[in-house]
Design an enzyme around this catalytic site. Sequence first.
Site, short mmCIF file in Angstrom:
data_model
loop_
_atom_site.label_atom_id
_atom_site.label_comp_id
_atom_site.label_asym_id
_atom_site.label_seq_id
_atom_site.Cartn_x
_atom_site.Cartn_y
_atom_site.Cartn_z
N HIS A 82 4.77 2.33 3.25
CA HIS A 82 3.39 3.11 3.18
C HIS A 82 2.47 2.39 3.89
O HIS A 82 2.41 1.29 4.11
CB HIS A 82 2.62 3.08 1.76
CG HIS A 82 1.51 3.74 1.94
ND1 HIS A 82 1.21 5.32 1.73
CD2 HIS A 82 0.04 3.47 1.93
CE1 HIS A 82 -0.13 5.72 1.95
NE2 HIS A 82 -0.74 4.46 1.88
N ASP A 161 -4.04 12.78 -7.99
CA ASP A 161 -4.50 12.04 -6.68
C ASP A 161 -5.00 13.25 -5.94
O ASP A 161 -6.02 13.01 -5.02
CB ASP A 161 -3.50 11.42 -5.98
CG ASP A 161 -3.81 10.74 -4.88
OD1 ASP A 161 -5.07 9.83 -5.04
OD2 ASP A 161 -3.60 11.07 -3.63
N ARG A 168 -13.39 12.31 -3.85
CA ARG A 168 -13.86 11.07 -3.54
C ARG A 168 -14.52 11.13 -2.05
O ARG A 168 -15.40 10.31 -1.48
CB ARG A 168 -12.77 9.81 -3.64
CG ARG A 168 -12.44 9.44 -4.92
CD ARG A 168 -11.22 8.59 -4.81
NE ARG A 168 -11.01 7.62 -4.04
CZ ARG A 168 -9.89 7.20 -3.48
NH1 ARG A 168 -8.85 7.51 -3.83
NH2 ARG A 168 -10.01 5.94 -2.70
N SER A 183 -4.48 5.37 -6.19
CA SER A 183 -4.22 6.63 -5.18
C SER A 183 -2.81 6.37 -4.58
O SER A 183 -1.77 7.07 -4.64
CB SER A 183 -5.32 6.82 -4.30
OG SER A 183 -4.78 7.60 -3.42
N LYS A 187 1.61 7.51 -5.91
CA LYS A 187 2.40 8.32 -4.83
C LYS A 187 3.61 7.42 -4.83
O LYS A 187 4.50 8.06 -4.87
CB LYS A 187 1.34 8.66 -3.81
CG LYS A 187 0.55 9.86 -3.91
CD LYS A 187 -0.35 10.09 -2.81
CE LYS A 187 -1.37 9.02 -2.41
NZ LYS A 187 -2.31 9.26 -1.58
#
Length: 437
Positions: A82, A161, A168, A183, A187
């Site tokens: 990520h 999320d 947000r 968050s 995932k």
Amino acid sequence: MRMTDLIAKKRDGQTLTTEEIYTMITGFTNGSIPDYQMSAMCMAILLKGMNEQEILDMTMAMTYSGDVLDLSPIEGVKADKHSTGGVGDKTSLVLCPMVAACGLKIAKMSGRGLGHTGGTIDKLESFPGFSTELSEEQFFENVNRHGIAIMGQTANLVPADKKLYALRDVTGTVPSIPLIVSSIMSKKLASGADVIVLDVKCGDGSFMKTPGQALDLAENLTRIGRRAGRKCAAIITDMDQPLGHAVGNALEVKEAIAVLNGEQEGDLLELCLALGGCMLTEAGFAASLEEAKGMLIQAVRSGKALEKLAEMVRAQGGDDSAVYHPELLPQASIQAEVPSRNAGSVSRIHAESVGLVSMKLGGGRATKADVIDPAVGVVLHKKLGDTVEEGESLATVHANDPERAAEAVALLQDCYEFTSGPIVRPPFIHQILRSEL
Ligand code: URA
């Protein structure tokens, strides 16, 4: 349990219990807790923070708010990566085939982009026919057979999320470490991989502006990943200029192919060797980062990494001829040079502004409904520390509309700053956080 009481508790700096956090996330996901109360809670979390147990509870509650992928039908260790987001970030296109060519399975879910440029999925769709809408069975079969598959996120992956991030985004509560960690990690945990490697950006165009803030985020991300039972490493990298040279979907694919071909070195290759090195060591495929980097370089030199990209493109219905003939990828009709207004050394390139130029050319989405033009974008010829003569080309704009091309040229001239003296370039990789192996 009333949400008003939970908001007041966090506002007063107290700790929320596991049960309170699960109740809050479940209620928000199913709509029984309204947006205005959740907004107040997000602001309280941003201002008062959360301890490690609260962040873990928040992450797990979000992970189980929707489907959780069970990757056990795939044999062996599965890895995922990520990035906290960057301009010109085509890392996955290079890293995943390189690592898969070394035998470590890549089972990756990726998103589409909103803003700047497209996400990995948008970039891969530059290959005609390429599909990321795989069923779970196809995904498992492709990873088992080819060692690699990249699919779009399923609709019901971490619905908490999807709702929370949208909230947000419009309430000034994105830059909160507990909220970012829950968050991102929810995932990654729901996507099921055993090894998770995180690229945490710092500087212009990223959430964390300083290496210290980025270290704080990276430590929290890896700690939560390990407490959730995964192998986890993080790399903190500089985003004070776009990564590599290309910004724009097909242009980034071309650059990724050049790196996989062994034709381009520099920051992008350096990052992929570091991330890939962490993946291979965390997975037990190499005893040290040096050994892992040697394996990755060999995968490039032997042509196996490029062949792995072609194999994945074919397996997902795409035309792989562009892997060997990148000129077949979508090409823009206009190529305009960006002449420098100054002479000197490049002291700064505003990464976020370069991303916005690509978006205005049609390479990114301002709203979810926008359609991306894969051919457009920018190729930077000059990067930090390079010397430039007045009138020399800083970059090439790739556009399909003359007005947008002219606007992009002017905007790009403003993205660059110069100095007459030598410049001290910051290290590109600030820190690598790995497990105690
Ligand atoms: N990326 C995410 O997925 N979530 C955040 O909160 C920030 C970056």
